[in-house]
Scaffold this motif. Structure first.
Motif, PDB file in Angstrom:
ATOM      1  N   VAL A  96      -5.602   1.113  -7.971  1.00 18.98           N
ATOM      2  CA  VAL A  96      -5.662   1.378  -6.535  1.00 18.98           C
ATOM      3  C   VAL A  96      -7.082   1.747  -6.106  1.00 18.98           C
ATOM      4  CG1 VAL A  96      -5.023   3.139  -4.820  1.00 18.98           C
ATOM      5  CG2 VAL A  96      -3.252   1.993  -6.157  1.00 18.98           C
ATOM      6  N   GLU A  97      -7.525   1.164  -5.007  1.00 23.04           N
ATOM      7  CA  GLU A  97      -8.828   1.493  -4.438  1.00 23.04           C
ATOM      8  C   GLU A  97      -8.702   2.188  -3.086  1.00 23.04           C
ATOM      9  OE1 GLU A  97     -11.397  -1.882  -4.310  1.00 23.04           O
ATOM     10  OE2 GLU A  97     -11.102  -2.406  -6.420  1.00 23.04           O
ATOM     11  N   GLY A  98      -7.528   2.135  -2.480  1.00 19.44           N
ATOM     12  CA  GLY A  98      -7.345   2.703  -1.147  1.00 19.44           C
ATOM     13  C   GLY A  98      -7.134   4.201  -1.149  1.00 19.44           C
ATOM     14  N   GLU A  99      -7.259   4.796   0.030  1.00 19.47           N
ATOM     15  CA  GLU A  99      -7.025   6.228   0.220  1.00 19.47           C
ATOM     16  C   GLU A  99      -5.546   6.539   0.402  1.00 19.47           C
ATOM     17  OE1 GLU A  99      -9.883   7.797   3.253  1.00 19.47           O
ATOM     18  OE2 GLU A  99     -10.464   5.683   3.306  1.00 19.47           O
ATOM     19  N   ILE A 100      -4.772   5.507   0.735  1.00 23.35           N
ATOM     20  CA  ILE A 100      -3.334   5.662   0.962  1.00 23.35           C
ATOM     21  C   ILE A 100      -2.608   4.637   0.101  1.00 23.35           C
ATOM     22  CG2 ILE A 100      -1.485   5.641   2.686  1.00 23.35           C
ATOM     23  CD1 ILE A 100      -3.741   5.819   4.826  1.00 23.35           C
ATOM     24  N   VAL A 101      -1.502   5.060  -0.523  1.00 20.86           N
ATOM     25  CA  VAL A 101      -0.670   4.129  -1.280  1.00 20.86           C
ATOM     26  C   VAL A 101       0.645   3.951  -0.524  1.00 20.86           C
ATOM     27  CG1 VAL A 101       0.452   3.590  -3.471  1.00 20.86           C
ATOM     28  CG2 VAL A 101      -1.669   4.913  -3.462  1.00 20.86           C
ATOM     29  N   VAL A 102       0.938   2.712  -0.182  1.00 20.83           N
ATOM     30  CA  VAL A 102       2.199   2.364   0.481  1.00 20.83           C
ATOM     31  C   VAL A 102       3.036   1.597  -0.540  1.00 20.83           C
ATOM     32  CG1 VAL A 102       3.260   1.174   2.433  1.00 20.83           C
ATOM     33  CG2 VAL A 102       0.992   2.193   2.676  1.00 20.83           C
ATOM     34  N   PHE A 103       4.289   1.985  -0.712  1.00 23.50           N
ATOM     35  CA  PHE A 103       5.126   1.403  -1.762  1.00 23.50           C
ATOM     36  C   PHE A 103       6.076   0.351  -1.198  1.00 23.50           C
ATOM     37  CE2 PHE A 103       3.933   5.691  -2.983  1.00 23.50           C
ATOM     38  CZ  PHE A 103       3.373   5.463  -4.229  1.00 23.50           C
ATOM     39  N   LEU A 104       6.367  -0.654  -2.021  1.00 23.01           N
ATOM     40  CA  LEU A 104       7.303  -1.700  -1.629  1.00 23.01           C
ATOM     41  C   LEU A 104       8.029  -2.204  -2.875  1.00 23.01           C
ATOM     42  CD1 LEU A 104       8.476  -3.606   0.527  1.00 23.01           C
ATOM     43  CD2 LEU A 104       6.540  -5.146   0.090  1.00 23.01           C
ATOM     44  N   ASP A 105       9.356  -2.126  -2.871  1.00 24.80           N
ATOM     45  CA  ASP A 105      10.144  -2.718  -3.950  1.00 24.80           C
ATOM     46  C   ASP A 105      10.225  -4.216  -3.735  1.00 24.80           C
ATOM     47  OD1 ASP A 105      10.581  -0.282  -5.117  1.00 24.80           O
ATOM     48  OD2 ASP A 105      12.516   0.058  -4.143  1.00 24.80           O
ATOM     49  N   ASP A 106      10.341  -4.961  -4.818  1.00 25.15           N
ATOM     50  CA  ASP A 106      10.280  -6.414  -4.733  1.00 25.15           C
ATOM     51  C   ASP A 106      11.391  -7.037  -3.902  1.00 25.15           C
ATOM     52  OD1 ASP A 106      12.234  -5.703  -6.519  1.00 25.15           O
ATOM     53  OD2 ASP A 106      11.746  -7.241  -7.999  1.00 25.15           O
ATOM     54  N   ASP A 107      12.515  -6.344  -3.728  1.00 26.33           N
ATOM     55  CA  ASP A 107      13.629  -6.911  -2.975  1.00 26.33           C
ATOM     56  C   ASP A 107      13.667  -6.445  -1.518  1.00 26.33           C
ATOM     57  OD1 ASP A 107      14.123  -4.373  -3.891  1.00 26.33           O
ATOM     58  OD2 ASP A 107      16.202  -4.720  -4.435  1.00 26.33           O
ATOM     59  N   ASP A 108      12.698  -5.646  -1.102  1.00 30.11           N
ATOM     60  CA  ASP A 108      12.631  -5.176   0.275  1.00 30.11           C
ATOM     61  C   ASP A 108      11.520  -5.902   1.024  1.00 30.11           C
ATOM     62  OD1 ASP A 108      14.650  -3.405  -0.404  1.00 30.11           O
ATOM     63  OD2 ASP A 108      13.263  -1.746  -0.792  1.00 30.11           O
ATOM     64  N   MET A 109      11.401  -5.633   2.312  1.00 32.17           N
ATOM     65  CA  MET A 109      10.351  -6.255   3.121  1.00 32.17           C
ATOM     66  C   MET A 109       9.850  -5.267   4.166  1.00 32.17           C
ATOM     67  SD  MET A 109      11.710 -10.160   3.804  1.00 32.17           S
ATOM     68  CE  MET A 109      13.276  -9.648   4.522  1.00 32.17           C
ATOM     69  N   PHE A 110       8.575  -5.408   4.527  1.00 35.05           N
ATOM     70  CA  PHE A 110       8.016  -4.661   5.651  1.00 35.05           C
ATOM     71  C   PHE A 110       8.311  -5.413   6.940  1.00 35.05           C
ATOM     72  CE2 PHE A 110       4.396  -2.594   3.000  1.00 35.05           C
ATOM     73  CZ  PHE A 110       5.302  -1.693   2.477  1.00 35.05           C
ATOM     74  N   LEU A 111       8.583  -4.673   7.989  1.00 31.02           N
ATOM     75  CA  LEU A 111       8.774  -5.253   9.308  1.00 31.02           C
ATOM     76  C   LEU A 111       7.470  -5.139  10.098  1.00 31.02           C
ATOM     77  CD1 LEU A 111      12.358  -3.866  10.053  1.00 31.02           C
ATOM     78  CD2 LEU A 111      11.698  -6.084   9.091  1.00 31.02           C
ATOM     79  N   PRO A 112       7.304  -5.931  11.160  1.00 35.15           N
ATOM     80  CA  PRO A 112       6.037  -5.934  11.908  1.00 35.15           C
ATOM     81  C   PRO A 112       5.611  -4.537  12.351  1.00 35.15           C
ATOM     82  CG  PRO A 112       7.416  -7.762  12.600  1.00 35.15           C
ATOM     83  CD  PRO A 112       8.260  -6.936  11.672  1.00 35.15           C
ATOM     84  N   GLY A 113       4.330  -4.250  12.157  1.00 32.09           N
ATOM     85  CA  GLY A 113       3.767  -2.969  12.588  1.00 32.09           C
ATOM     86  C   GLY A 113       3.797  -1.873  11.547  1.00 32.09           C
ATOM     87  N   LYS A 114       4.333  -2.155  10.352  1.00 34.34           N
ATOM     88  CA  LYS A 114       4.481  -1.109   9.336  1.00 34.34           C
ATOM     89  C   LYS A 114       3.130  -0.507   8.927  1.00 34.34           C
ATOM     90  CE  LYS A 114       5.796   1.363   5.774  1.00 34.34           C
ATOM     91  NZ  LYS A 114       6.857   1.069   4.822  1.00 34.34           N
ATOM     92  N   LEU A 115       2.176  -1.334   8.537  1.00 27.92           N
ATOM     93  CA  LEU A 115       0.911  -0.798   8.040  1.00 27.92           C
ATOM     94  C   LEU A 115       0.116  -0.100   9.147  1.00 27.92           C
ATOM     95  CD1 LEU A 115      -0.340  -3.464   5.474  1.00 27.92           C
ATOM     96  CD2 LEU A 115       1.026  -1.410   5.095  1.00 27.92           C
ATOM     97  N   LYS A 116       0.193  -0.606  10.359  1.00 26.59           N
ATOM     98  CA  LYS A 116      -0.477   0.066  11.475  1.00 26.59           C
ATOM     99  C   LYS A 116       0.122   1.445  11.698  1.00 26.59           C
ATOM    100  CE  LYS A 116      -1.698  -0.344  16.377  1.00 26.59           C
ATOM    101  NZ  LYS A 116      -1.339   1.072  16.645  1.00 26.59           N
ATOM    102  N   ALA A 117       1.454   1.548  11.581  1.00 28.61           N
ATOM    103  CA  ALA A 117       2.117   2.840  11.765  1.00 28.61           C
ATOM    104  C   ALA A 117       1.673   3.835  10.695  1.00 28.61           C
ATOM    105  CB  ALA A 117       3.633   2.655  11.718  1.00 28.61           C
ATOM    106  N   VAL A 118       1.546   3.361   9.458  1.00 26.99           N
ATOM    107  CA  VAL A 118       1.088   4.230   8.372  1.00 26.99           C
ATOM    108  C   VAL A 118      -0.335   4.704   8.637  1.00 26.99           C
ATOM    109  CG1 VAL A 118       0.470   4.289   5.929  1.00 26.99           C
ATOM    110  CG2 VAL A 118       2.608   3.220   6.632  1.00 26.99           C
TER     111      VAL A 118
END
Length: 324
Positions: free
Chosen positions: A72-94
């Motif tokens: 990891v190089e980022g200041e924030i770690v966002v997790f995602l399981d392989d069978d799930d999905m992010f919906l629009p706007g997720k990373l902006k919200a984080v």
């Protein structure tokens, strides 16, 4: 502020591309994706997209996340399981939430089936116990416990969670030991800091329900269910020992100690180990005074009854919750 999306894949190669694509579709140029998986497929696709890929055959959840954390190089770690999905706007919200000084974030999620169709269920929203005029609530961790009655609603579903990289690095010695309940670990590791957390009431993650979910019991008969559930609770008991040790000297050590003993009582109510009525009853009443909620609180009381009554109550649970 660079965001690192850590995707963990467990032989569910049919969903992994959808998960990765859901991150790419966010259009966030200041983010990276790291995939930790136990199969060779999709290597070419990941390489083409500039995605870091790590091969790991080990099953321990904590060790897999730790291997990804090393890249990891980022200041924030966002997790995602392989069978799930992010919906629009997720990373902006984080990103917006962490800009307000938090070190832990959890968003609401919707349920989808194997084909990606939304599953409508009554009382589907897990965070319905709190409300506010704002869509994103910033509060201290103690305040979150008071308002939710338990930290359980924000200690579930890794794909709804984001944590400060520093928090994870400081707890890495414990992370490597965790076998199950990795989503819980993400929250409990953050309880050691004084920074606030963010609870996002928007559905920004799609959580897929299917037969291979690690949280789903596949037992076809009641005795198999008891065996599987007993083994699961034993693993959870071991993890609560880890969380308790990690939180030693912190206000949340008491919270971890409570759930460690509660897990032991649940196993005893199923006939695993000696029944200790006074201890388990004490936990139940103590819970109300300390404000710790427990979705399985009824089973702590089953230690009051003979074994055949306790097993009857577990059978009802099996029919209602596991086989639905």
């Amino acid at each position: 502020m660079l965001i690192s999306v850590l995707v963990t894949a467990y032989k569910r190669k049919e969903y992994l591309k959808q998960a990765v694509d859901s991150v790419l579709s966010q259009g966030d140029d200041d983010s990276e994706i790291i995939v930790v998986k136990d199969f060779p497929e999709l290597d070419d696709y990941l390489m083409e997209k500039g995605i870091k890929s790590i091969r790991c055959e080990r099953k321990e959840q904590g060790l897999r996340v730790y291997m990804g954390l090393l890249k990891v190089e980022g200041e924030i770690v966002v997790f995602l399981d392989d069978d799930d999905m992010f919906l629009p706007g997720k990373l902006k919200a984080v990103r917006d939430a962490f800009a307000r000084g938090v070190d832990f974030y959890h968003n609401e999620f919707k349920l989808i089936d194997q084909n990606g169709n939304e599953i409508k269920r009554p009382n589907n929203r897990r965070l319905s116990r709190i409300s506010g005029r704002e869509e994103v609530l910033i509060m201290s961790k103690k305040e979150a416990l008071r308002k939710l009655g338990s930290l359980h609603p924000i200690a579930v579903n890794s794909s709804s969670i984001a944590v400060s990289t520093n928090v994870l690095l400081e707890a890495s010695e414990y992370l490597r030991k965790v076998t199950r309940n990795i989503d819980g670990f993400f929250l409990y590791s953050a309880l050691r800091s004084e920074k606030p957390l963010a609870i996002d009431l928007r559905e920004l993650t799609a959580y897929r329900i299917h037969a291979l979910n690690s949280s789903i019991t596949l037992a076809r008969d009641f005795q198999s269910f008891l065996t599987e559930r007993g083994e699961y609770l034993l693993l959870m008991e071991n993890n609560w020992h880890i969380f308790q040790d990690m939180l030693k000297g912190n206000w949340a050590e008491d919270y971890a100690s409570f759930y460690l003993e509660a897990t032991k009582c649940l196993r005893r109510s199923m006939g695993f180990g000696e029944t200790r009525l006074s201890e388990c009853l004490g936990l139940v009443f103590n819970k109300y005074f300390r404000g710790y909620g427990d979705p399985w609180k009824i089973f702590l009381l089953t230690n009051m009854f003979p074994k055949f009554v306790r097993l009857y109550l577990w059978r009802i649970y099996w029919k209602l919750k596991v086989r639905e």
